[in-house]
Write an enzyme that holds these catalytic residues in place. Structure first.
Site, short mmCIF file in Angstrom:
data_model
loop_
_atom_site.label_atom_id
_atom_site.label_comp_id
_atom_site.label_asym_id
_atom_site.label_seq_id
_atom_site.Cartn_x
_atom_site.Cartn_y
_atom_site.Cartn_z
CE LYS A 159 -3.16 -41.10 -31.98
NZ LYS A 159 -2.31 -40.14 -31.30
NE ARG A 160 0.40 -41.86 -42.34
CZ ARG A 160 1.11 -41.58 -43.42
NH1 ARG A 160 1.21 -40.33 -43.84
NH2 ARG A 160 1.72 -42.53 -44.11
CG HIS A 179 10.75 -34.91 -35.12
ND1 HIS A 179 9.82 -34.06 -34.59
CD2 HIS A 179 11.60 -34.12 -35.81
CE1 HIS A 179 10.08 -32.81 -34.96
NE2 HIS A 179 11.17 -32.83 -35.70
CE LYS A 193 1.48 -42.55 -35.23
NZ LYS A 193 1.75 -41.33 -34.45
CE LYS A 217 -2.46 -30.51 -33.72
NZ LYS A 217 -2.19 -31.34 -34.91
CB THR A 239 1.30 -32.43 -31.97
OG1 THR A 239 1.23 -33.18 -33.19
CG2 THR A 239 2.75 -32.08 -31.68
C1 NBG Z 1 6.85 -37.67 -35.15
C2 NBG Z 1 6.55 -38.41 -33.87
C3 NBG Z 1 5.46 -37.74 -33.08
C4 NBG Z 1 5.82 -36.28 -32.86
C5 NBG Z 1 6.10 -35.64 -34.19
C6 NBG Z 1 6.52 -34.19 -34.04
C7 NBG Z 1 8.23 -38.44 -37.02
C8 NBG Z 1 9.53 -38.98 -37.45
N1 NBG Z 1 8.04 -38.26 -35.73
O1 NBG Z 1 5.31 -38.37 -31.85
O2 NBG Z 1 6.17 -39.73 -34.18
O3 NBG Z 1 4.77 -35.62 -32.22
O4 NBG Z 1 7.15 -36.31 -34.86
O5 NBG Z 1 7.61 -34.08 -33.22
O6 NBG Z 1 7.40 -38.19 -37.85
#
Ligand code: NBG
Length: 952
Positions: free
Chosen positions: A666-667, A474, A672, A781, A777
């Site tokens: 988002k976080r 990820h 970001k 949405k 993701t």
């Molecule tokens: C996160 C990514 C996102 C991705 C999500 C789900 C981790 C390690 N990765 O970009 O930063 O959408 O995983 O795949 O949390």
């Protein structure tokens, strides 16, 4: 995966066993007994229990045998025919489902049980009301006088759970009977969000419950708000796991999620004086009506200790001994699919002491030490590590990982062994997916059990492991790629460390053969990173143990193939593939935006699109239909009003509804680039201040909303939160500005907040430095909710732009292939993209225009020095241009709405149903198995019919 492909025909069935999720005492006890003193005490305890059970059963054994014999005789004479039953599992059912552990002196007793359990709970108003008030009185022990909204929520949830359990039991019974292949999704995080609304929609009972509740004076929507978010995840990774659970159930794939039942989910974010403060989230304080505790599903989990070698039949074998044992206890949450009778399971583990307290200390009068061990054990699953995209190298985290992996692997093996005896069949019955490297140790645990306990040889065991495991990456961020020190693993899991060395040894031999003398390559591919403090690279371990590895968006997959996993991609050219993420349209359109959902259903003339998002394409025909567009506008407005009311309630700030709602949630992370967003807001503010009142009137009013949590130890992310709040304080109270610009930091961003924010958004920001966001993701949405995207060519944005068209997005910024070079030139001082506008913004911050924001000063200074790793200064200009284009487009509401409708109609690719179908086809090789649905008119447990068939 074609719909309803290969429906199981019910051939070659085995005798139906008990409902699948509950192993018997015996089965759990059969887990390998480990010979250390602590274990002895556990088995002693178990023996006492078993003795008691035995006593009860003493005079039953003979009876059971007789019953079994009778049943066998009967069946050999009379094959049972299925009568009118849709429950195909009963085809050729060999016995009337007698359970040998019960006392059947005559078949009437068995019949009685089946009769008592023969009907499903009603779905009519009376039955629903009855079950709710029953739970109020008998489960919650409340009276009609202290029956609060929260009590009503709980009772309603219990009454729903009762109904879920029926389909959940039937589903698991069916899967067990058919010995189907199952998917196991191992994840340290499941960010479920609230369950009530989603459940009611999936099982198609929202209307029934709404009316039943209204009739006794309760508003269902109010009850939804009573639910606490189960927030057992940090961000995208955990939320993806939750979307996958919904899609797996909806697609009728036999699948279980496995994870940890943390006592404390992700912390609650409170803003004090503009700074983030963390408050523990004890989400279980009011109880959790959705789960079922399984005191009988417990496994002993070992830590520390040593390995002992011995010889058996000329083979050297090893055994892991000593150390400390804690117990893993299962908690199950039913996972219903949309419009199906199938119901999957999420099994979460909680840690318990192997014994309640240490008797020796207790007897010595040292009461506190006697409970210490209990606390140490319970500590393991007490809290979720709040890090997103960064690793926390603490021993407790590794303990969590091994704890849940070991319990899961044992549970999966136990289930396999119930119906199968040949280990070679394992990959035909189970596919284990590792959600990132967090559950990597499961692969080694599996290998250990096969070799040390099941006594398979290395070659066989490796083949079985490799054919059943797969791994999803990820992130490419180096700080998030897990490594554990060899010293720590050797101490905590000594046998696993030996096995990792062995895996690596065989692998290095292969590499040396293929690339003789290429030490550089060997160093890169080795699981062990050499150095003073040797590290285990968990990603390398996962790649080796898996038959498939996937990235989460096309660009991301290409990047892992070309960068971090380049050598592996060369060596295993077919192993790494792409599975672009998706989100469930059930939660993210149907539940979050019910009005939009109704409008789409009205336009498409049915609601099939909720389960098959491809159908939403047809909406394109309405992009210029005036009546439809007007309804579209009205819905967005109502959603904005709802959000405005929420902002007023939470922050006391009034935001105008006629402004453009611009949202980044988002976080908080430097990659970001929330910082770039707020720098732009400052630029916008300064520009507005330069204008005359007349000029200002012509500007598109904006409400900028930023929300997200920063990891508690992530200083720079916390500094960004402070800056956003500080800017909000000045801008929102500036009389010159009024309603033309509002800046909101939305506190405690979570799944339920997202469900209010996303439907109300018009513009959303996905502006990471190219190459750094694996997928994202929430971008999906937002598009599904008619929101336009301003974003970089990163992660899934690239595919979104392919689907919706670049013209329907606001794309800007450096592209992936340019990033390295730009960064290099910035750091070398060869390139300075800071223009007058940005310099003015920096000056305003540094000179105190927004009060004391000295916490952010070091970051600003380093940007001015060219130490701009995330290319904020580089991309600022093109970002401003994209923002200008946003304003221009928003002025043309016709165009804006058309873009919005087109986005929704072209969002089908981003349904997690599509993603899951791809995993099923090319990674898991698993079929969908719809369990037969009882007919509407006859909600009768079909297995009862079998009993009567048997009797006839
Ligand atoms: C996160 C990514 C996102 C991705 C999500 C789900 C981790 C390690 N990765 O970009 O930063 O959408 O995983 O795949 O949390």
């Amino acid at each position: 995966m074609p719909k309803n492909k290969k429906k199981s025909k019910g051939k070659n069935q085995q005798k139906p066993k008990e409902v699948e999720p509950t192993p018997t005492q015996e089965e759990v006890k059969q887990e390998p007994v480990i010979g250390v003193p602590v274990d002895e005490r556990i088995s002693e305890k178990k023996d006492i229990k078993n003795e008691a059970l035995e006593e009860l059963k003493i005079d039953t054994k003979a009876a059971i045998k007789e019953e079994e014999k009778k049943a066998e005789e009967k069946n050999s004479k009379k094959p049972i025919k299925r009568r009118n039953s849709k429950f195909l599992m009963q085809d050729e059912c060999p016995s009337p489902l007698l359970r040998p552990e019960f006392i059947y002196h005559n078949e009437d007793k068995a019949k009685k049980i089946w009769e008592l359990m023969q009907t499903y709970q009603g779905v009519d108003q009376k039955s629903i009301q009855r079950s709710i008030v029953n739970h109020v009185e008998y489960t919650l022990a409340m009276t009609r006088f202290n029956f609060s909204d929260f009590g009503c929520y709980q009772a309603t949830a219990f009454s729903m759970r009762d109904r879920l359990l029926e389909s959940w039991n039937d589903t698991n019974q069916y899967f067990t009977t058919h010995n189907v292949k199952r998917v196991y999704y191992l994840s340290l995080e499941f960010l479920l969000g609230r369950l009530m609304q989603n459940t009611l929609n999936n099982i198609n009972m929202e209307k029934n419950y709404r009316e039943a509740l209204l009739d006794i004076g309760y508003d269902l929507e109010r009850l939804y708000d009573e639910e606490v978010d189960p927030a057992l995840g940090n961000g995208g990774l955990g939320r993806l796991a939750a979307c996958f659970l919904d899609s797996l159930a909806t697609l009728e794939v036999p699948a279980w999620g496995y994870g940890i039942r943390y006592d404390y989910g992700i912390f609650k974010q409170v803003i004090r004086d503009g700074y983030q403060c963390e408050v523990p989230d004890f989400w279980l304080s009011g109880g959790n009506p959705w789960e079922i505790e399984r005191p009988e599903v417990v496994y002993p989990i070992r830590f520390y200790g040593y390995t002992e070698k011995y010889e058996e039949n000329g083979v050297e074998r090893a055994q892991w001994k000593g150390g400390e044992i804690v117990m893993a206890k299962a908690y199950d949450t039913p996972v219903p699919g949309y419009n199906t009778f199938n119901c999957n399971n999420l099994r979460l583990w909680k840690s318990l002491p192997a014994q309640e307290f240490d008797f020796q200390s207790f007897n010595k009068g040292d009461y506190l030490s006697s409970v210490e061990m209990k606390q140490r054990a319970e500590y393991i699953t007490s809290v979720l590590y709040p890090n997103d995209n960064s690793q926390e190298g603490k021993e407790l985290r590794l303990k969590q990982q091994y704890f849940f992996c070991s319990a899961t692997v044992r549970d999966v093996i136990r289930r396999f062994k119930k119906n199968n005896s040949d280990w070679k069949d394992f990959p035909k019955k189970a596919a284990l997916q590792l959600n990132d490297t967090h559950p990597a140790i499961a692969a080694v645990e599996f290998l250990r059990i096969l070799i040390d306990e099941e006594k398979l040889d290395w070659g066989e065991a490796w083949k079985i492991l490799h054919s059943s495991f797969s791994y999803t990456n990820h992130t490419v961020l180096p700080e998030a790629l897990e490594t554990w020190s060899v010293g720590l693993i050797s101490h905590l899991l000594p046998r696993h460390m030996e096995l990792i060395f062995l895996i690596n040894h065989y692998f290095m031999e292969d590499i040396a053969k293929k690339y003789p003398g290429d030490y550089q390559r060997m160093e890169e591919m080795s699981i062990i990173a050499e150095g003073d403090d040797k590290q285990v690279r968990m990603a390398n371990l996962c790649i080796l143990c898996s038959h498939k590895v996937n990235g989460v968006a096309e660009l991301h997959t290409k990047l892992i193939q070309e960068t971090i996993f380049k050598r592996f991609h060369e060596y295993f050219p077919n192993k790494i593939e792409n599975k672009t993420n998706g989100v469930t349209p059930r939660r993210w359109i149907h539940c979050a935006n019910p009005k939009l959902s109704d409008l789409i259903t009205e336009a498409l003339e049915d609601s099939e699109w909720i389960g098959e998002l491809e159908r939403i394409e047809y909406l394109e025909n309405f992009a210029e239909d005036e009546e439809f567009v007007q309804k579209w506008i009205d819905i967005k407005k109502q959603n904005k009003e709802k959000l405005a009311a929420k902002v007023k309630e939470v922050l006391g700030i009034k935001i105008p509804v006629n402004a453009l709602y611009d949202v980044q949630i988002k976080r908080i992370h430097e990659y970001k680039r929330q910082l770039m967003n707020i720098l732009y807001v400052i630029h916008r503010y300064l520009t507005l201040k330069d204008m005359t009142p007349g000029e200002r009137e012509k500007v598109v009013p904006r409400v900028v909303i930023i929300g997200g949590k920063a990891a508690p130890g992530y200083h720079n992310a916390k500094a960004i939160i402070k800056l956003v709040n500080a800017v909000g304080d000045i801008v929102n109270n500036d009389k010159d500005i009024g309603d033309i610009l509002k800046v909101i930091f939305y506190p405690n961003y979570c799944v339920s907040a997202a469900q209010t924010l996303i439907p109300a958004s018009e513009l959303s920001q996905h502006i990471s430095t190219a190459g750094m966001e694996a997928s994202g993701t929430s971008n999906m949405k937002f598009v599904m909710n008619g929101c336009l995207i301003i974003g970089t060519m990163d992660g899934a944005n690239v595919e979104i732009s392919e689907e919706v068209g670049e013209d329907n997005m606001f794309i800007f910024g450096a592209r992936v292939h340019e990033v390295d070079d730009i960064r290099h030139r910035l750091f070398a001082g060869e390139h300075n993209p800071i223009g007058k506008r940005l310099q003015r913004v920096f000056d305003a911050i540094l000179s105190g225009t927004f009060g004391d924001v000295s916490i952010i000063h070091p970051i600003i200074h380093s940007l001015m020095d060219g130490k701009d790793y995330y290319l904020v200064t580089e991309d600022f200009d093109s970002y401003v241009k994209a923002q200008n284009k946003v304003d221009d487009t928003y002025r043309d509401q016709k165009k804006w709405n058309m873009m919005s409708i087109l986005g929704v109609s072209r969002s089908a690719k981003f349904s997690s149903d599509r993603t899951i179908e791809e995993y099923c086809d090319s990674i898991w090789k698993v079929d969908r198995i719809p369990i037969p649905t009882p007919s509407d008119s006859e909600r009768v447990r079909s297995f009862c019919k079998v009993y009567s068939a048997a009797k006839n």
